[in-house]
Design a protein around this motif. Structure first.
Motif, PDB file in Angstrom:
ATOM      1  N   ASN A 276      46.527 -12.623 -45.144  1.00 29.26           N
ATOM      2  CA  ASN A 276      47.179 -13.248 -43.873  1.00 29.26           C
ATOM      3  C   ASN A 276      48.184 -12.483 -43.433  1.00 29.26           C
ATOM      4  O   ASN A 276      49.252 -12.510 -44.088  1.00 29.26           O
ATOM      5  N   ILE A 277      48.391 -11.789 -42.117  1.00 31.96           N
ATOM      6  CA  ILE A 277      49.530 -11.111 -41.758  1.00 31.96           C
ATOM      7  C   ILE A 277      50.109 -11.716 -40.399  1.00 31.96           C
ATOM      8  O   ILE A 277      49.417 -11.632 -39.532  1.00 31.96           O
ATOM      9  N   GLY A 278      51.227 -11.924 -40.347  1.00 29.48           N
ATOM     10  CA  GLY A 278      51.722 -12.778 -39.101  1.00 29.48           C
ATOM     11  C   GLY A 278      52.941 -11.985 -38.444  1.00 29.48           C
ATOM     12  O   GLY A 278      53.991 -11.791 -39.199  1.00 29.48           O
ATOM     13  N   PHE A 279      52.754 -11.660 -37.353  1.00 26.62           N
ATOM     14  CA  PHE A 279      53.947 -10.968 -36.247  1.00 26.62           C
ATOM     15  C   PHE A 279      54.414 -12.330 -35.527  1.00 26.62           C
ATOM     16  O   PHE A 279      53.892 -12.929 -34.894  1.00 26.62           O
ATOM     17  N   ILE A 280      55.723 -12.585 -35.793  1.00 25.02           N
ATOM     18  CA  ILE A 280      56.387 -13.718 -35.266  1.00 25.02           C
ATOM     19  C   ILE A 280      57.643 -13.115 -34.430  1.00 25.02           C
ATOM     20  O   ILE A 280      58.465 -12.494 -34.938  1.00 25.02           O
ATOM     21  N   GLY A 281      57.613 -13.354 -33.210  1.00 26.72           N
ATOM     22  CA  GLY A 281      58.534 -12.714 -32.266  1.00 26.72           C
ATOM     23  C   GLY A 281      58.354 -12.754 -30.838  1.00 26.72           C
ATOM     24  O   GLY A 281      57.462 -13.351 -30.296  1.00 26.72           O
ATOM     25  N   ASP A 282      59.112 -11.777 -30.118  1.00 27.10           N
ATOM     26  CA  ASP A 282      58.873 -11.980 -28.833  1.00 27.10           C
ATOM     27  C   ASP A 282      57.733 -10.500 -28.359  1.00 27.10           C
ATOM     28  O   ASP A 282      57.172 -10.252 -29.346  1.00 27.10           O
ATOM     29  N   SER A 283      57.775 -10.187 -27.016  1.00 30.68           N
ATOM     30  CA  SER A 283      56.741  -9.421 -26.980  1.00 30.68           C
ATOM     31  C   SER A 283      56.700  -8.084 -27.575  1.00 30.68           C
ATOM     32  O   SER A 283      55.903  -7.257 -27.484  1.00 30.68           O
ATOM     33  N   LEU A 284      57.832  -7.649 -27.967  1.00 33.62           N
ATOM     34  CA  LEU A 284      58.020  -6.397 -28.637  1.00 33.62           C
ATOM     35  C   LEU A 284      57.238  -6.446 -29.943  1.00 33.62           C
ATOM     36  O   LEU A 284      56.499  -5.403 -30.464  1.00 33.62           O
ATOM     37  N   ASN A 285      57.305  -7.654 -30.688  1.00 36.99           N
ATOM     38  CA  ASN A 285      56.404  -7.842 -31.809  1.00 36.99           C
ATOM     39  C   ASN A 285      54.768  -7.848 -31.476  1.00 36.99           C
ATOM     40  O   ASN A 285      54.035  -7.298 -32.244  1.00 36.99           O
ATOM     41  N   ARG A 286      54.595  -8.150 -30.337  1.00 36.36           N
ATOM     42  CA  ARG A 286      53.039  -8.293 -29.896  1.00 36.36           C
ATOM     43  C   ARG A 286      52.825  -6.754 -29.528  1.00 36.36           C
ATOM     44  O   ARG A 286      51.614  -6.422 -29.764  1.00 36.36           O
ATOM     45  N   ASN A 287      53.736  -5.924 -29.161  1.00 37.89           N
ATOM     46  CA  ASN A 287      53.590  -4.556 -28.841  1.00 37.89           C
ATOM     47  C   ASN A 287      53.044  -3.898 -30.072  1.00 37.89           C
ATOM     48  O   ASN A 287      52.000  -3.132 -30.367  1.00 37.89           O
ATOM     49  N   MET A 288      53.697  -4.227 -31.354  1.00 36.60           N
ATOM     50  CA  MET A 288      53.261  -3.714 -32.718  1.00 36.60           C
ATOM     51  C   MET A 288      52.136  -4.380 -33.112  1.00 36.60           C
ATOM     52  O   MET A 288      51.444  -3.614 -33.771  1.00 36.60           O
ATOM     53  N   PHE A 289      52.019  -5.579 -32.974  1.00 36.54           N
ATOM     54  CA  PHE A 289      50.617  -6.296 -33.419  1.00 36.54           C
ATOM     55  C   PHE A 289      49.560  -5.521 -32.703  1.00 36.54           C
ATOM     56  O   PHE A 289      48.597  -5.494 -33.443  1.00 36.54           O
ATOM     57  N   VAL A 290      49.436  -5.281 -31.586  1.00 37.42           N
ATOM     58  CA  VAL A 290      48.317  -4.736 -30.790  1.00 37.42           C
ATOM     59  C   VAL A 290      47.948  -3.408 -31.331  1.00 37.42           C
ATOM     60  O   VAL A 290      46.943  -3.262 -31.538  1.00 37.42           O
ATOM     61  N   SER A 291      49.060  -2.500 -31.619  1.00 39.06           N
ATOM     62  CA  SER A 291      49.018  -1.182 -31.989  1.00 39.06           C
ATOM     63  C   SER A 291      48.082  -1.260 -33.552  1.00 39.06           C
ATOM     64  O   SER A 291      47.293  -0.518 -33.842  1.00 39.06           O
ATOM     65  N   LEU A 292      48.612  -2.194 -34.280  1.00 39.92           N
ATOM     66  CA  LEU A 292      47.706  -2.579 -35.767  1.00 39.92           C
ATOM     67  C   LEU A 292      46.501  -2.809 -35.506  1.00 39.92           C
ATOM     68  O   LEU A 292      45.543  -2.424 -36.253  1.00 39.92           O
ATOM     69  N   PHE A 293      46.081  -3.940 -34.465  1.00 40.89           N
ATOM     70  CA  PHE A 293      45.054  -4.255 -34.364  1.00 40.89           C
ATOM     71  C   PHE A 293      43.916  -3.171 -33.776  1.00 40.89           C
ATOM     72  O   PHE A 293      42.950  -3.038 -34.253  1.00 40.89           O
ATOM     73  N   CYS A 294      44.468  -2.260 -32.865  1.00 40.07           N
ATOM     74  CA  CYS A 294      43.677  -1.297 -32.367  1.00 40.07           C
ATOM     75  C   CYS A 294      43.250  -0.385 -33.465  1.00 40.07           C
ATOM     76  O   CYS A 294      42.188   0.218 -33.454  1.00 40.07           O
ATOM     77  N   THR A 295      44.252   0.092 -34.282  1.00 41.34           N
ATOM     78  CA  THR A 295      43.947   0.994 -35.225  1.00 41.34           C
ATOM     79  C   THR A 295      42.813   0.389 -36.270  1.00 41.34           C
ATOM     80  O   THR A 295      41.917   1.211 -36.782  1.00 41.34           O
ATOM     81  N   LEU A 296      42.878  -1.005 -36.485  1.00 38.74           N
ATOM     82  CA  LEU A 296      42.325  -1.278 -37.687  1.00 38.74           C
ATOM     83  C   LEU A 296      40.559  -1.507 -36.998  1.00 38.74           C
ATOM     84  O   LEU A 296      39.494  -1.366 -37.792  1.00 38.74           O
ATOM     85  N   LYS A 297      40.636  -1.989 -35.540  1.00 39.13           N
ATOM     86  CA  LYS A 297      39.339  -2.505 -34.892  1.00 39.13           C
ATOM     87  C   LYS A 297      38.567  -0.937 -34.909  1.00 39.13           C
ATOM     88  O   LYS A 297      37.200  -0.959 -34.830  1.00 39.13           O
ATOM     89  N   ARG A 298      39.305  -0.099 -34.753  1.00 36.46           N
ATOM     90  CA  ARG A 298      38.541   1.488 -34.705  1.00 36.46           C
ATOM     91  C   ARG A 298      37.659   1.599 -35.984  1.00 36.46           C
ATOM     92  O   ARG A 298      36.728   2.242 -35.681  1.00 36.46           O
ATOM     93  N   VAL A 299      38.169   1.175 -36.956  1.00 37.16           N
ATOM     94  CA  VAL A 299      37.215   1.503 -38.258  1.00 37.16           C
ATOM     95  C   VAL A 299      36.419   0.127 -38.659  1.00 37.16           C
ATOM     96  O   VAL A 299      35.652   0.268 -39.691  1.00 37.16           O
ATOM     97  N   SER A 300      36.819  -0.945 -38.030  1.00 38.35           N
ATOM     98  CA  SER A 300      35.980  -2.125 -38.730  1.00 38.35           C
ATOM     99  C   SER A 300      35.668  -3.077 -37.303  1.00 38.35           C
ATOM    100  O   SER A 300      36.480  -3.961 -36.789  1.00 38.35           O
ATOM    101  N   ILE A 301      34.492  -3.271 -36.886  1.00 42.92           N
ATOM    102  CA  ILE A 301      34.236  -3.618 -35.680  1.00 42.92           C
ATOM    103  C   ILE A 301      33.888  -5.109 -35.813  1.00 42.92           C
ATOM    104  O   ILE A 301      33.718  -5.863 -34.613  1.00 42.92           O
ATOM    105  N   GLU A 302      33.484  -5.867 -36.929  1.00 44.88           N
ATOM    106  CA  GLU A 302      33.074  -6.951 -37.231  1.00 44.88           C
ATOM    107  C   GLU A 302      34.516  -7.903 -37.127  1.00 44.88           C
ATOM    108  O   GLU A 302      34.980  -8.023 -38.267  1.00 44.88           O
ATOM    109  N   VAL A 303      34.650  -8.468 -36.102  1.00 46.13           N
ATOM    110  CA  VAL A 303      36.133  -9.211 -35.943  1.00 46.13           C
ATOM    111  C   VAL A 303      35.756 -10.670 -35.121  1.00 46.13           C
ATOM    112  O   VAL A 303      35.184 -10.832 -34.240  1.00 46.13           O
TER     113      VAL A 303
END
Length: 375
Positions: free
Chosen positions: A79-106
């Motif tokens: 389990n990986i948690g990003f805790i913070g303001d919208s700039l941490n969401r910016n980083m979180f979304v980047s990681l999600f989109c990268t992983l979602k590209r190769v693993s679609i069962e979410v």
């Protein structure tokens, strides 16, 4: 174990290298988790497709390319948690989109009170974003008709900030996540949010006003001290904790509400960045280095890893959304996606891989895997 090269390499010190032949397959503007205001490709920002052609090259080593499948395999049952303001969401979304590209069962859900979260079912790997602007709990405060110490000093209204109480959005995160990426900063230098005259930040500790009243910079130090201690005492055995340094803004010609803009099409030179961010110059964007001074002081002696993204980001004045998508005010604070937060994740993952084996011995890894399978 961490190699000698890794110990010597400062991944935050380097240069941006342009490669016109780069064709990223990391993810594109079709990733639905990208906030509309950050989607610079669909928002028709003129240099949106050029952003991914700039590669960060540390001076004394190489930054490996992110392999999402290898990452999912290596951090299975994590389990990986990003805790913070919208700039941490910016980083979180980047990681999600990268992983979602190769693993679609979410599975989409909100683990441990998160604002949003996803589990990649094939790997039982969960990533979540916990939104918190100050880390500490805060809310509106108004003077009491019966009076009190603050009322006697002339305070009528403002924002109460409890320096020793974490915001409810992440209070349960330490006991859930195996890896945490923490940040705070932007809201501490935000007179448009906390007007020092009309709606000041009023700090409380153990339920009582801090006396005499303190300025935000002192309040920040108190919050950092308490929140770092809170995490140190409550994280899971073997948890790896990162504190991300401040993400710089690139407003030129004034702040966001003063006509400031960010129209550059290429990265800055080191000299240009120094002019824009030098503490001595005390310019519009000085907050980045000021916040970092407080962070480094607070983190000294802690068990946090420091994820330094400030310098490499200072150079990327070209990578903000600006007016993409028809914004009323230019956004020179958040980052386009795809974009520079992809590189933040490259640094994060490289640092994570370097410390993982020293923090997670085989016995802990076995316990983690068994617990997840049992659940």
């Amino acid at each position: 174990m961490i190699s000698a090269q890794d110990r010597l390499c400062d991944y935050s010190d380097g240069n941006w290298i342009y490669d016109p032949n780069v064709k990223s397959e990391r993810y594109d503007d079709s990733c639905k988790e990208i906030f509309k205001g950050w989607n610079c490709i669909s928002g028709n920002k003129s240099n949106a497709l050029e952003l991914i052609k700039w590669r960060w090259k540390p001076r004394r080593c190489d930054l490996p390319s992110f392999d999402p499948i290898k990452f999912l395999e290596k951090y299975r049952d994590t389990n990986i948690g990003f805790i913070g303001d919208s700039l941490n969401r910016n980083m979180f979304v980047s990681l999600f989109c990268t992983l979602k590209r190769v693993s679609i069962e979410v599975k989409k859900w909100r683990p441990a009170g998160a604002d949003r979260g996803f589990t990649f079912l094939q790997y039982n790997l969960t990533i979540a974003y916990h939104r918190t602007n100050l880390l500490a709990r805060y809310g509106r405060w108004s003077a009491n008709a019966a009076g009190g110490v603050l009322e006697k000093l002339g305070f009528k209204e403002g924002f109460r900030v409890d320096v020793d109480i974490p915001e409810s959005t992440w209070v349960d995160a330490p006991s859930f996540h195996d890896i945490i990426i923490l940040n705070t900063g932007h809201w501490w230098w935000a007179p448009s949010k906390f007007d020092p005259q009309k709606s000041p930040m009023i700090f409380f500790e153990t339920g009582q006003p801090v006396m005499p009243p303190i300025p935000p910079v002192v309040g920040l130090d108190m919050v950092l001290k308490n929140m770092i201690l809170y995490l140190e005492e409550r994280t899971r055995p073997g948890a790896i904790k990162f504190f991300r340094t401040q993400s710089p803004r690139h407003f030129e010609g004034g702040d966001w509400d003063q006509g400031g803009s960010c129209h550059r099409m290429q990265p800055l030179s080191s000299e240009q960045a120094e002019e824009l961010f030098s503490v001595k110059n005390n310019g519009t964007n000085v907050e980045a280095r000021l916040v970092n001074q407080h962070l480094y002081k607070a983190l000294k002696g802690s068990h946090f890893q420091i994820l330094d993204i400030t310098h490499l980001s200072e150079l990327r004045a070209d990578a903000h959304p600006s007016t993409a998508g028809g914004k009323k005010h230019e956004d020179c604070m958040h980052w386009c996606l795809p974009g520079i937060t992809d590189t933040w994740n490259d640094l994060f993952i490289e640092h994570l891989n370097n410390v993982k084996d020293t923090v997670w011995p085989s016995s802990i890894s076995s316990i983690k895997s068994w617990s997840c399978r049992k659940a």
